[in-house]
Design an enzyme around this catalytic site. Sequence first.
Site, PDB file in Angstrom:
ATOM      1  CB  SER A   1      -0.784  -0.029   1.207  1.00  0.00           C
ATOM      2  OG  SER A   1      -1.900   1.044   1.196  1.00  0.00           O
ATOM      3  CG  ASP A  32      -2.582  -0.723  -2.780  1.00  0.00           C
ATOM      4  OD1 ASP A  32      -2.445   0.496  -2.582  1.00  0.00           O
ATOM      5  OD2 ASP A  32      -3.165  -1.453  -2.385  1.00  0.00           O
ATOM      6  CG  ASP A  60      -5.848   0.451  -1.571  1.00  0.00           C
ATOM      7  OD1 ASP A  60      -4.859   1.694  -1.494  1.00  0.00           O
ATOM      8  OD2 ASP A  60      -5.903  -0.103  -0.528  1.00  0.00           O
ATOM      9  CG  ASP A  98      -2.386   4.069  -1.978  1.00  0.00           C
ATOM     10  OD1 ASP A  98      -3.312   3.624  -2.753  1.00  0.00           O
ATOM     11  OD2 ASP A  98      -2.538   3.292  -0.806  1.00  0.00           O
TER      12      ASP A  98
END
Length: 575
Positions: free
Chosen positions: A146, A305, A307, A303
């Site tokens: 993340s 990834d 999400d 960010d």
Amino acid sequence: MDYMKEYERWLGNEKLDEESRKELESIKDNKEEIQDRFYQELSFGTAGLRGKLGAGTNRMNSYVVARATNALAKVISSYGEDFKKKGIAIAYDCRICSDEFSKMSALIMASYGIKAYLFDSLRPTPELSFAVRYYGCASGINITASHNPKEYNGYKVYWQEGSQIKDDIADKVLAEINKMDIFDLPSVISEKEALDKGLLVYINKEVDEAYYEKVLSLSMRDDSEVNKDVKIVYTPLNGAGNIAVRTVLDRKGFKNVYVVKEQENPDGTFPTIKYPNPEDTKAFEYSEKLAKEKNADILIATDPDSDRLAVEVVHKGEIISLNGNQTGVLLINYILNSLKDKNLIPKNPAIIKSIVTGDMGTAIAKSFGVEMISVLTGFKNICALPNDWDKTGEKTYVFGYEESIGYNPGVFVRDKDAVSSALLLAEMAGYYKKQGKTLIDVLNELFEQYGYYSENTISVVLEGLEGQQRIARMMKEIRNIYPKQIGNASVSEITDYEKQEKTDLLSNKTEKIDIEKTNAIRFLYDDGCWYTLRPSGTEPKIKLYIYTKAKTMQESKNLLKEIEKTVLDVLYTIE
């Protein structure tokens, strides 16, 4: 765990690869580093695995990932052949070793006879959730850390609904992990054999297109209601969001999208920033320069990834950052107003937030006749409810969000979705621009209508074994030495999520609360202000969430500062 004994076991094992051996030999005189790498196993829980890359039991490496994947394969297999035949979807982000770990995981699954659907290149986390549902998979894996610094990687596990696993599954995986020797795992078939047997399938544009179609279906307003000339600066922060976010914005007709070139392409070293977390305004440094050049209206950062998503707004020539609560209430207000205008607010509507997310969204939802439900932190808990409602029909999911810049406006993904959120934010900015307003104008109108809410999240980072132990002491002792009074306000209610009980201090009555057990505690004061403390589930830190409400913004912010100082002064006395 005897860290020195485990260190020597690793060094002495003939199955340890040469690169890892050299890495461990290089720290032979650094007792502190050896301890940090070997004092514990990298913990596996509902967040999967997350840690620094490197050799050792407390690190992310091929041995730790392989063992977790073998354990997950055994759990999937334990549900029977029909469940096993559903297969598993696997994705990864831009981070160092993400592609390597994802392919290894796919081949391990194939070795168990579990068909692995592996994305052919990096994808946003929400698309992994979508793929699990699209293929009707038993499970999913996403290799990502993340928003952590570049030294980290991680391993998230999803179940058949497309949401991250909860304790029931995590405990089963952990039980299998604990049965396995990290250097004595089953052999793995080759990529060619997996492909030949149909046990490895590479996912390409078919799933992308299906996902984009669903994202575009979330649009709330007709084109005639939205100024498509709104100027948007976007940065994927060298992560996985670039293609998906730009594709949906372009297809929706937003042509003035300016991408930060230095942060456009995937790069797990994150060369322009130390901490690729869009919650930190430092992540917007390059975006702000570009925004001034292009005379932008809004700035969006996803960010690594993709999400989570953060927003800055250009208002009267000034760039103003929105926090996660503020972005959340703007989205709630926009979605509910749009549904109301079209007479489309569904039957038994509900919005879901975490226990550490503010109350302004609750006030807005209530004004539309929409229920707000609070759950434990993490989208695994937010998405557990629509998973249940799919079966019961009890309520209709409208929106889910967390103060930590996670939002999900759709049901086709069961996790945070920065791609869908970016589309709605762009549309919202264009909708209000057509009315001559910025998002700051709209937020100020909401403050005037619902009250002046302020919030702040403070993270106290305490690394290593000593840090972990101090965090535990802080969480234990604050329950006894919390500030009874802050300014003119006295504590009126304490909610202890570890004990699963709420105590009204005015009546001295305690009642059980219907929420899962977690190590967090909330202190409510008689002026309506409150704060919650909890240890982070993914990073070595204790987090303090503070919320205030007052008749003016200045008064609200003054209360915020007073609570912050008072609580931290007490917290820091706990050694």
